[in-house]
Design a protein around this motif. Structure first.
Motif, PDB file in Angstrom:
ATOM      1  N   UNK A 332     -15.603 -16.507  -5.630  1.00 19.16           N
ATOM      2  CA  UNK A 332     -14.163 -17.026  -5.449  1.00 19.16           C
ATOM      3  C   UNK A 332     -13.448 -17.226  -6.704  1.00 19.16           C
ATOM      4  N   UNK A 333     -13.960 -16.851  -7.864  1.00 12.82           N
ATOM      5  CA  UNK A 333     -13.249 -17.286  -8.942  1.00 12.82           C
ATOM      6  C   UNK A 333     -12.802 -15.563  -9.705  1.00 12.82           C
ATOM      7  N   UNK A 334     -13.018 -14.738  -8.792  1.00 12.01           N
ATOM      8  CA  UNK A 334     -12.639 -13.404  -9.175  1.00 12.01           C
ATOM      9  C   UNK A 334     -11.171 -13.124  -9.320  1.00 12.01           C
ATOM     10  N   UNK A 335     -10.471 -12.457 -10.230  1.00  7.51           N
ATOM     11  CA  UNK A 335      -9.145 -11.889 -10.194  1.00  7.51           C
ATOM     12  C   UNK A 335      -8.951 -10.733 -10.423  1.00  7.51           C
ATOM     13  N   UNK A 336      -7.831 -10.161  -9.903  1.00  5.94           N
ATOM     14  CA  UNK A 336      -7.473  -8.890  -9.740  1.00  5.94           C
ATOM     15  C   UNK A 336      -6.009  -8.581 -10.355  1.00  5.94           C
ATOM     16  N   UNK A 337      -5.841  -7.405 -11.104  1.00  4.54           N
ATOM     17  CA  UNK A 337      -4.635  -7.056 -11.533  1.00  4.54           C
ATOM     18  C   UNK A 337      -3.547  -6.656 -10.494  1.00  4.54           C
ATOM     19  N   UNK A 338      -2.202  -7.127 -10.513  1.00  2.00           N
ATOM     20  CA  UNK A 338      -1.203  -6.400  -9.432  1.00  2.00           C
ATOM     21  C   UNK A 338      -0.841  -4.988  -9.607  1.00  2.00           C
ATOM     22  N   UNK A 339      -1.236  -4.335  -8.285  1.00  2.00           N
ATOM     23  CA  UNK A 339      -1.121  -3.023  -8.161  1.00  2.00           C
ATOM     24  C   UNK A 339      -0.372  -2.597  -7.001  1.00  2.00           C
ATOM     25  N   UNK A 340       0.233  -1.407  -7.014  1.00  3.05           N
ATOM     26  CA  UNK A 340       0.597  -1.036  -5.670  1.00  3.05           C
ATOM     27  C   UNK A 340      -0.307  -0.258  -4.730  1.00  3.05           C
ATOM     28  N   UNK A 341      -1.478   0.184  -5.465  1.00  8.04           N
ATOM     29  CA  UNK A 341      -2.245   1.233  -4.863  1.00  8.04           C
ATOM     30  C   UNK A 341      -3.736   1.033  -5.272  1.00  8.04           C
ATOM     31  N   UNK A 342      -4.696   1.767  -4.508  1.00  5.03           N
ATOM     32  CA  UNK A 342      -5.946   1.776  -5.291  1.00  5.03           C
ATOM     33  C   UNK A 342      -6.204   3.192  -5.197  1.00  5.03           C
ATOM     34  N   UNK A 343      -6.985   3.804  -6.285  1.00  6.42           N
ATOM     35  CA  UNK A 343      -7.394   5.231  -6.202  1.00  6.42           C
ATOM     36  C   UNK A 343      -8.888   4.901  -5.737  1.00  6.42           C
ATOM     37  N   UNK A 344      -8.959   5.809  -4.564  1.00 11.25           N
ATOM     38  CA  UNK A 344     -10.657   5.859  -4.190  1.00 11.25           C
ATOM     39  C   UNK A 344     -10.891   7.292  -3.960  1.00 11.25           C
ATOM     40  N   UNK A 345     -11.798   7.642  -4.837  1.00 10.02           N
ATOM     41  CA  UNK A 345     -12.223   8.906  -5.121  1.00 10.02           C
ATOM     42  C   UNK A 345     -11.127   9.899  -5.497  1.00 10.02           C
ATOM     43  N   UNK A 346     -10.116   9.345  -6.352  1.00  8.98           N
ATOM     44  CA  UNK A 346      -9.046  10.157  -6.667  1.00  8.98           C
ATOM     45  C   UNK A 346      -7.992  10.133  -5.778  1.00  8.98           C
ATOM     46  N   UNK A 347      -7.967   9.568  -4.478  1.00  8.71           N
ATOM     47  CA  UNK A 347      -7.220   9.513  -3.509  1.00  8.71           C
ATOM     48  C   UNK A 347      -6.429   8.126  -3.357  1.00  8.71           C
ATOM     49  N   UNK A 348      -5.197   8.046  -3.405  1.00 10.15           N
ATOM     50  CA  UNK A 348      -4.474   6.851  -3.327  1.00 10.15           C
ATOM     51  C   UNK A 348      -4.467   6.053  -1.995  1.00 10.15           C
ATOM     52  N   UNK A 349      -4.722   4.718  -2.030  1.00  6.29           N
ATOM     53  CA  UNK A 349      -4.484   3.859  -0.904  1.00  6.29           C
ATOM     54  C   UNK A 349      -3.440   2.803  -1.101  1.00  6.29           C
ATOM     55  N   UNK A 350      -2.272   2.589  -0.429  1.00  6.56           N
ATOM     56  CA  UNK A 350      -1.380   2.050  -0.897  1.00  6.56           C
ATOM     57  C   UNK A 350      -1.306   0.512  -0.240  1.00  6.56           C
TER      58      UNK A 350
END
Length: 600
Positions: A332-350
């Motif tokens: 519950x204490x985890x934090x994450x950067x503000x991003x437009x997408x994630x790269x999964x195996x080099x492929x973008x997921x927005x």
């Protein structure tokens, strides 16, 4: 003169007679021993034949047709191969509506046969008492000289097993308040609830082939009209009652019984909740359902919440959050950067609309960040995701008969990061019904305990199933409250009542074509096309503690809503969920409908 005293003496036997007598004396013990051997062999042969008969019936009781087949003579095995042998026996049990063969009450053997007195329990004809006579060939060891009349006890040579079954008139369906939803051959409702019946009752008709064999095994005639959907399907066993008829051996009646008329079935359906669901859907395709989390009672539904399957979109992030917490991929204490997408195996997921998204774990959930939850699914792993989904009811038949099976892809089928991440946000190969996702919300509301769903007000309580720990469930509860209070689900908020929920916007086709940098620069925009997405929302209220006594904040209603081709879940599905929550809570406050059972 004294007569001399004479002593009587026998003449000595001739030598040949002497030796014959001696030989007989020596032979008697040998003959007695030989007789004992013969007697022992006879007793041993009978015991072996009895043991063979018992072994044959035991294998039959367990459906072990291969073991039965192994006890036949070589000639019988050649004449009827194992697959054919098994098929004939299964068919006979289905004709007799017998789930199994009963044990042998009495067994006796003669030189060439073993006789077993059996009782065969059947659905349609009661308990059938009959004698099974197994002809034997001894050889080195006794074996069964099998022939087709041995496929069922009581058949004689040349006779075939058949049955005539029939049903009593179908039972009436009642709403929770006793009003008639369907009655008589025409399945007519009371006029006051005709609109409710139209949403919930369903129709009768000819069953699909895959279901026909199971119905016949219960004794339902092949010509009978059965429930195909709705309440008629979910309660079909109760509504048909106990079949009756005659079980025939050729023209002889082996057993018979009259069909038993079923009593009227009172359902958990509350008319006011059904009307609220139908009014909120307003004729749009999709489905809405309300459930009481305390006992799993389905309070009302409209549309196709049982049968409609589709990608659940971000409502599935509830399960991804469970998997991430269980695997320690997140806290519950985890934090994450503000991003437009994630790269999964080099492929973008927005993210939706290419927006930037992040923050704390709860904030990321409240704003439904794909850029956070797709990688969390990968970090938790496909095995964990699949296990969590199955604990919450995926990949298994629904508690309600006829409801569609929600599915999560098996591990190993496609475990590359992009596929796993897509599944983790409710896309990819995941499909669910609104009923399934309402069950997910119900389970979180119950501190991780999944109750058995039912539409039968008289159903005996079934033990619930734990899907996750209370500690994990409570983190998800806080995250779901944030969705309504500070995130994408504000349209489901109710004044004075805490609501927990989750939005979902499931893409039916690719809706994002612009690169993130061009979206940010304003040089490219993805125009919204609501027909490209299904709108989802799941929720429960009041969003207080899940278990224990009802203190006013114990969840009393959980809902699942999907609107096909209707845009974003927070905009179109959340308002439907709100209306359904309001109606169900009002019904409970007014005392209209069944009293909830104590929390289990």
């Amino acid at each position: 003169m004294t007569t001399p005293r004479r002593t009587s003496r026998r003449a000595a036997p001739p030598r040949a007679v002497f030796w014959r007598r001696r030989a007989l004396l020596l032979l008697v013990p040998l003959l007695l021993c030989a007789g004992a051997v013969v007697l022992l062999r006879g007793d041993g042969g009978e015991a072996e034949r009895v043991a063979l008969g018992r072994a044959y019936v035991r294998a039959w009781q367990h459906g072990d047709y291969a073991a039965m087949h192994a006890l036949l003579t070589p000639a019988a095995r050649r004449a009827t191969p194992a697959a054919r042998f098994a098929h004939l026996h299964r068919t006979a049990l289905r004709i007799a509506t017998a789930p199994r063969i009963g044990p042998a009450d009495d067994v006796s053997a003669s030189e060439h046969a073993v006789r077993l007195r059996l009782r065969v329990p059947t659905h349609a004809f009661g308990s059938v008492a009959a004698t099974l006579t197994l002809p034997l060939d001894d050889g080195d060891a006794p074996r069964v000289r099998w022939s087709p009349q041995l496929v069922f006890p009581g058949l004689r040579h040349g006779e075939r097993l058949s049955a005539r079954t029939r049903l009593a008139p179908r039972a009436s369906l009642l709403a929770a308040d006793g009003s008639v939803l369907a009655a008589g051959p025409e399945r007519a409702p009371d006029a006051a609830v005709a609109d409710v019946a139209g949403q919930t009752v369903g129709v009768l008709g000819e069953p699909e082939p895959a279901r026909l064999l199971a119905l016949q095994a219960r004794g339902v005639p092949s010509t009978a009209a059965v429930g195909l959907n709705g309440l008629e399907r979910a309660l079909d066993d109760r509504l048909t009652g106990t079949p009756g008829g005659e079980l025939l051996a050729g023209r002889r009646v082996l057993a018979q019984r009259l069909p038993s008329a079923p009593a009227a079935v009172t359902t958990t359906i509350v008319p006011s909740v059904v009307r609220a669901a139908a009014d909120a859907l307003a004729g749009r395709p999709g489905g809405a359902v309300a459930v009481d989390p305390r006992d799993g009672a389905v309070l009302g539904f409209a549309g196709t919440p049982f049968s409609g399957l589709g990608p659940p979109g971000s409502t599935f992030k509830i399960l991804t959050l469970v998997a991430a917490l269980e695997s320690s991929a997140a806290t519950e204490e985890s934090t994450y950067p503000y991003e437009q997408q994630a790269l999964l195996g080099g492929a973008p997921l927005q993210n939706a609309n290419g927006e930037r998204c992040g923050g704390t774990l709860v904030e990321s959930f409240a704003h439904s960040c794909n850029s956070v939850f797709a990688p969390l699914g990968v970090a938790a792993g496909p095995q964990r995701l699949a296990a969590v989904a199955e604990r919450f009811g995926f990949n298994a038949p629904s508690d309600l008969g006829g409801a569609a099976t929600s599915a999560f892809p098996a591990t190993g089928s496609d475990d590359d990061p992009l596929a796993v991440g897509s599944n983790a946000i409710g896309q990819g190969k995941v499909v669910a019904s609104a009923l399934q996702m309402a069950s997910v919300a119900t389970t979180i509301a119950r501190d991780g305990v999944r109750p058995r769903l039912t539409v039968d007000a008289a159903a005996a309580p079934a033990p619930p199933r734990r899907a996750t720990t209370p500690a994990v469930a409570r983190v998800v509860q806080r995250a779901m409250r944030a969705v309504v209070e500070d995130g994408t689900g504000g349209a489901a908020a109710i004044d004075g009542v805490p609501v927990a929920g989750k939005t979902g916007t499931a893409e039916l086709r690719a809706t994002q074509t612009c690169p993130p940098e061009e979206v940010e620069a304003g040089t490219c925009t993805d125009e919204d096309d609501p027909t490209d997405t299904d709108a989802w929302f799941v929720a429960y209220a009041p969003a207080g503690g899940g278990g224990g006594d009802d203190d006013g904040d114990t969840p009393r209603v959980a809902v699942g809503v999907v609107l096909s081709g209707s845009g974003a879940g927070g905009e179109t599905a959340a308002p439907v969920a709100r209306e359904l929550l309001l109606a169900a809570l009002a019904q409970q406050d007014d005392g209209d409908g069944p009293a909830p059972q104590p929390d289990r």
